[in-house]
Design an enzyme around this catalytic site. Structure first.
Site, PDB file in Angstrom:
ATOM      1  N   LYS A 138       5.709   8.015   1.512  1.00  0.00           N
ATOM      2  CA  LYS A 138       5.506   7.724   2.884  1.00  0.00           C
ATOM      3  C   LYS A 138       7.043   6.552   3.733  1.00  0.00           C
ATOM      4  O   LYS A 138       7.350   5.952   2.885  1.00  0.00           O
ATOM      5  CB  LYS A 138       4.599   7.009   2.212  1.00  0.00           C
ATOM      6  CG  LYS A 138       2.941   6.844   2.072  1.00  0.00           C
ATOM      7  CD  LYS A 138       2.315   6.465   1.820  1.00  0.00           C
ATOM      8  CE  LYS A 138       1.387   6.945   1.497  1.00  0.00           C
ATOM      9  NZ  LYS A 138       0.069   5.602   0.914  1.00  0.00           N
ATOM     10  N   ARG A 162      17.082  -5.111  29.589  1.00  0.00           N
ATOM     11  CA  ARG A 162      16.477  -4.637  28.942  1.00  0.00           C
ATOM     12  C   ARG A 162      15.068  -4.760  28.091  1.00  0.00           C
ATOM     13  O   ARG A 162      13.887  -4.976  28.527  1.00  0.00           O
ATOM     14  CB  ARG A 162      16.179  -3.565  29.666  1.00  0.00           C
ATOM     15  CG  ARG A 162      16.988  -3.268  30.989  1.00  0.00           C
ATOM     16  CD  ARG A 162      17.725  -1.607  31.253  1.00  0.00           C
ATOM     17  NE  ARG A 162      18.304  -1.474  30.111  1.00  0.00           N
ATOM     18  CZ  ARG A 162      18.926  -0.246  29.503  1.00  0.00           C
ATOM     19  NH1 ARG A 162      18.361   0.440  30.061  1.00  0.00           N
ATOM     20  NH2 ARG A 162      19.485   0.019  28.446  1.00  0.00           N
ATOM     21  N   TYR A 218       3.507   4.666  10.126  1.00  0.00           N
ATOM     22  CA  TYR A 218       3.152   5.409   8.737  1.00  0.00           C
ATOM     23  C   TYR A 218       4.346   6.902   8.590  1.00  0.00           C
ATOM     24  O   TYR A 218       3.083   7.679   8.763  1.00  0.00           O
ATOM     25  CB  TYR A 218       3.519   4.912   7.528  1.00  0.00           C
ATOM     26  CG  TYR A 218       2.304   5.193   6.807  1.00  0.00           C
ATOM     27  CD1 TYR A 218       1.127   5.982   6.014  1.00  0.00           C
ATOM     28  CD2 TYR A 218       0.965   4.263   7.612  1.00  0.00           C
ATOM     29  CE1 TYR A 218       0.560   6.297   5.666  1.00  0.00           C
ATOM     30  CE2 TYR A 218      -0.450   4.016   6.596  1.00  0.00           C
ATOM     31  CZ  TYR A 218      -0.454   5.272   6.510  1.00  0.00           C
ATOM     32  OH  TYR A 218      -2.426   5.145   5.932  1.00  0.00           O
ATOM     33  N   ASP A 220     -11.083  -1.325  -3.007  1.00  0.00           N
ATOM     34  CA  ASP A 220      -9.886  -1.858  -3.521  1.00  0.00           C
ATOM     35  C   ASP A 220      -9.951  -3.416  -4.747  1.00  0.00           C
ATOM     36  O   ASP A 220      -8.779  -3.648  -5.261  1.00  0.00           O
ATOM     37  CB  ASP A 220      -8.518  -2.533  -2.102  1.00  0.00           C
ATOM     38  CG  ASP A 220      -8.086  -2.070  -1.694  1.00  0.00           C
ATOM     39  OD1 ASP A 220      -8.417  -0.367  -2.435  1.00  0.00           O
ATOM     40  OD2 ASP A 220      -7.821  -1.472  -0.387  1.00  0.00           O
TER      41      ASP A 220
END
Length: 191
Positions: free
Chosen positions: A78, A31, A138, A177
């Site tokens: 995390k 399945r 997360y 960033d």
């Protein structure tokens, strides 16, 4: 016996305290499959007693590099995984008391391998999307506090992260960033 395999992470021959790759048991049949992505009892049995308070999920396209992020006064542990696609996930130790301060560890997380990565408080964290698209989920040990975010430049040469950037990959970074400083300029976790 628990349904997870917990592997401590190492950098330059030293174990990075608190950093783990976690592999859940996958039950497959005709399945499809079933997997428990988190079971508090299994984690406690493995010596992991963190408490999660928030779940997050993002979608990114190939070449997106998110990070390296952390929270200063409200650090988050995390537990991260790729729900769809593949990412290269990285953690950098920013704990000044640690024998592995400034060291990094990276692991490929994918929907196929179902590996998870636990990054404790006191680390910068980021990931690079390797597949056409990736959904990243997360769990966090503290809530996000908008004014508390810090970052570490993703390609700081003093850290030397070996990102698997393909020759034909165009990096996509947020404006913030591209502006984070190196490890000598970043926040230090004293606790």
């Amino acid at each position: 016996m628990g349904k997870i395999k917990v592997t401590p992470c190492m950098a330059e021959g030293k174990t990075i305290e608190g950093l783990f790759v976690i592999e859940p048991t996958v039950f497959k049949d005709e399945r499809g499959y079933f997997v428990e992505t988190y079971n508090q009892n299994d984690f406690k049995e493995a010596g992991l007693d963190m408490v999660f308070v928030q779940d997050n999920q993002s979608m990114s396209v190939r070449g997106v590099l998110r990070g390296l992020h952390y929270q200063k006064q409200f650090p988050q542990g995390k537990l991260v995984r790729a729900v769809r696609g593949t990412v290269f996930d990285v953690a950098v130790d920013l704990r000044t008391h640690s024998a592995t301060y400034g060291k990094w560890f990276g692991v490929e997380l994918s929907a196929e391998n179902k590996k998870q990565f636990y990054i404790p408080e006191g680390f910068a964290h980021g990931f690079l999307v390797l597949s056409d698209e990736a959904e990243f989920a997360y769990k966090c040990t503290d809530f996000y506090h908008p004014g508390d975010e810090g970052g570490l430049f993703w390609s700081d040469p003093s850290i030397g992260i070996k990102w698997p950037i393909a020759d034909d990959m165009k990096l996509i970074l947020s404006d913030k960033d591209t502006k984070w400083g190196g490890i000598d300029e970043t926040f230090k976790f004293e606790r």
